[in-house]
Design a protein around this motif. Structure first.
Motif, PDB file in Angstrom:
ATOM      1  N   PHE A   1       0.930  -1.382  -0.166  1.00  0.00           N
ATOM      2  CA  PHE A   1      -0.250   0.210   0.023  1.00  0.00           C
ATOM      3  C   PHE A   1       0.805   1.734  -0.421  1.00  0.00           C
ATOM      4  O   PHE A   1       1.517   1.568   0.781  1.00  0.00           O
ATOM      5  N   PRO A   2       1.329   2.259  -1.136  1.00  0.00           N
ATOM      6  CA  PRO A   2       2.571   2.634  -1.385  1.00  0.00           C
ATOM      7  C   PRO A   2       1.646   4.222  -1.117  1.00  0.00           C
ATOM      8  O   PRO A   2       2.665   5.411  -0.996  1.00  0.00           O
ATOM      9  N   LEU A   3       1.179   4.534  -0.228  1.00  0.00           N
ATOM     10  CA  LEU A   3       0.284   5.639  -0.120  1.00  0.00           C
ATOM     11  C   LEU A   3       0.671   5.947   1.339  1.00  0.00           C
ATOM     12  O   LEU A   3       0.069   5.147   2.327  1.00  0.00           O
ATOM     13  N   PRO A   4       0.851   6.961   1.508  1.00  0.00           N
ATOM     14  CA  PRO A   4       0.474   7.327   3.570  1.00  0.00           C
ATOM     15  C   PRO A   4      -0.430   7.393   3.599  1.00  0.00           C
ATOM     16  O   PRO A   4      -1.198   8.169   3.113  1.00  0.00           O
ATOM     17  N   PRO A   5      -0.559   7.835   5.278  1.00  0.00           N
ATOM     18  CA  PRO A   5      -2.329   8.190   5.723  1.00  0.00           C
ATOM     19  C   PRO A   5      -1.716   9.903   5.445  1.00  0.00           C
ATOM     20  O   PRO A   5      -0.620  10.417   5.478  1.00  0.00           O
ATOM     21  N   ARG A   6      -2.878  10.827   5.806  1.00  0.00           N
ATOM     22  CA  ARG A   6      -3.067  12.371   5.156  1.00  0.00           C
ATOM     23  C   ARG A   6      -3.640  13.124   6.037  1.00  0.00           C
ATOM     24  O   ARG A   6      -4.812  12.262   6.558  1.00  0.00           O
ATOM     25  N   ILE A   7      -3.641  13.663   7.009  1.00  0.00           N
ATOM     26  CA  ILE A   7      -4.728  14.924   7.475  1.00  0.00           C
ATOM     27  C   ILE A   7      -4.381  15.966   7.159  1.00  0.00           C
ATOM     28  O   ILE A   7      -3.863  17.076   6.935  1.00  0.00           O
ATOM     29  N   THR A   8      -5.625  16.620   7.012  1.00  0.00           N
ATOM     30  CA  THR A   8      -5.489  17.795   6.071  1.00  0.00           C
ATOM     31  C   THR A   8      -6.936  18.648   6.778  1.00  0.00           C
ATOM     32  O   THR A   8      -7.874  17.264   6.850  1.00  0.00           O
ATOM     33  N   ALA A   9      -6.323  20.158   7.304  1.00  0.00           N
ATOM     34  CA  ALA A   9      -8.022  20.701   7.939  1.00  0.00           C
ATOM     35  C   ALA A   9      -8.798  21.225   6.340  1.00  0.00           C
ATOM     36  O   ALA A   9      -7.331  21.842   5.590  1.00  0.00           O
ATOM     37  N   THR A  10     -10.143  21.396   6.624  1.00  0.00           N
ATOM     38  CA  THR A  10     -10.986  21.456   5.007  1.00  0.00           C
ATOM     39  C   THR A  10     -11.259  22.284   5.465  1.00  0.00           C
ATOM     40  O   THR A  10     -12.314  22.989   4.715  1.00  0.00           O
TER      41      THR A  10
END
Length: 378
Positions: free
Chosen positions: A223-232
């Motif tokens: 699973f080559p994509l990292p997790p991500r946290i985005t302020a929306t």
């Protein structure tokens, strides 16, 4: 396929804006003329949720489902388009119009796959079902949910979703979790020299800084994509002379198998706990649950058949890959149903001005799905 695609693009079906009856009626009329059994799906109020049907083979076997959404994203600024978004226009081999790629080309392809399979259905071992649903772009997924709830007694062995793109076959996607934080402060006069209060917006900025510094799970080969946290979203304050005592912060959290729902909740709760304790009321977290990440197993019959057929049809290798955005396949994964997505026509500008598809890729897309189903239902 081009004729049907033009007819669908010419009937706007923007989620939350247009009545989808005209576009579904056009699809239904085409299916009727080609004698493909189907029925309308409706919600309790009678509003259409899509069309569903299928072709039964002459021998027992698995059920595979073709799915493509008939509703679309909004137009955006019509003035930004080269051609009107609701007027299908062909230029240099590209057909322009909202929904041409996502996912009316998929519907046009799937309709012709069904029509091609129908005369030889007695040779099939199993069944090909289809659903052309709406309420996908609204985010409620009411169409596909209604279909699955009706067919849970015999779920499909696999689902092929007609999203565009043939640079890869999507066999996995990040999941998501969303949270709205209410971050409190202590109000005061912004010019006071004795009582500075506690600024809720500053506390929100501090929390975002904490989250940016948090190490998340790294990607891996599977699973080559990292997790991500985005302020929306951020909302707070409103008066020049008042230290804000409340700030709302919206977070979109993209999940992976190594950073799942539980890990995301723990990380955010711990960050909020570190923020609190400075005299302001405790931070509130309001969760909006999402879907987990998913990835099909290597060698899964569904993805293997479609990858091999795509290589033959397009004349090049179509690697399997993982997508960043989540999709209906994540929802199907929660039901234990494998799904592929993202094998379709060549496209540009999905959800943007000048959405268009390369018409010469309709035929190889058709051939890939036609051959994959022939292999799966031998």
């Amino acid at each position: 396929m081009t004729d049907l695609l033009e007819a669908l693009v010419a009937r706007p079906s923007r989620a939350g804006v247009d009545d989808c009856t005209p576009v579904l009626g056009a699809i239904s009329g085409w299916l009727e003329r080609h004698e493909i059994p189907h029925e309308w799906m409706r919600d309790p109020a009678g509003r259409p949720l899509g069309l569903a049907g299928g072709i039964a083979g002459g021998r027992p076997g698995p059920v595979y489902l073709l799915d493509a959404t008939a509703d679309t994203a909004p137009f955006g600024d019509p003035g930004a388009w080269r051609h009107p978004p609701d007027r299908p226009t062909i230029e240099a081999g590209w057909l322009y119009g909202r929904g041409s790629a996502d996912s009316k080309a998929g519907i046009a392809v799937f309709c012709h796959v069904l029509a091609d399979l129908l005369p030889g259905r007695e040779r099939l071992a199993g069944r090909v079902n289809f659903v052309f649903d709406v309420e996908e772009h609204s985010g409620t997924f009411a169409g596909i949910r209604a279909y699955m709830e009706k067919h849970l007694d015999r779920p499909p062995a696999g689902v092929m979703i007609g999203y565009p793109g043939n640079d890869r076959l999507v066999v996995g996607a990040r999941g998501f979790l969303r949270a709205r934080l209410v971050i409190h402060g202590l109000g005061a006069h912004s010019g006071s020299s004795s009582n500075r209060g506690i600024n809720a917006i500053d506390r929100a900025r501090a929390l975002l800084g904490q989250l940016a510094a948090e190490p998340l799970a790294p990607p891996d080969d599977a699973f080559p994509l990292p997790p991500r946290i985005t302020a929306t979203g951020i909302r707070g304050g409103g008066s020049f002379s008042l230290v804000p005592d409340r700030c709302e912060l919206d977070l979109d959290i993209r999940l992976t198998p190594a950073f799942d729902d539980g890990a995301a909740r723990t990380l955010l709760q711990n960050a909020a706990a570190r923020l609190d304790g400075d005299g302001a009321p405790a931070t509130e977290i309001r969760w909006s649950p999402g879907w987990p990440a998913y990835r099909l197993e290597d060698g899964a019959p569904l993805s293997t058949a479609l990858s091999e057929a795509a290589r033959e049809a397009f004349g090049h290798t179509v690697p399997q890959g993982v997508a960043g955005p989540s999709c209906i396949a994540n929802y199907l994964h929660t039901l234990g149903i494998p799904a592929t997505a993202g094998l379709g026509v060549t496209y540009r500008n999905v959800h943007a001005a000048d959405e268009c598809v390369l018409l010469e890729t309709l035929e190889p897309t058709f051939l890939a799905y036609r051959q994959a189903l022939a292999r799966l239902l031998r």
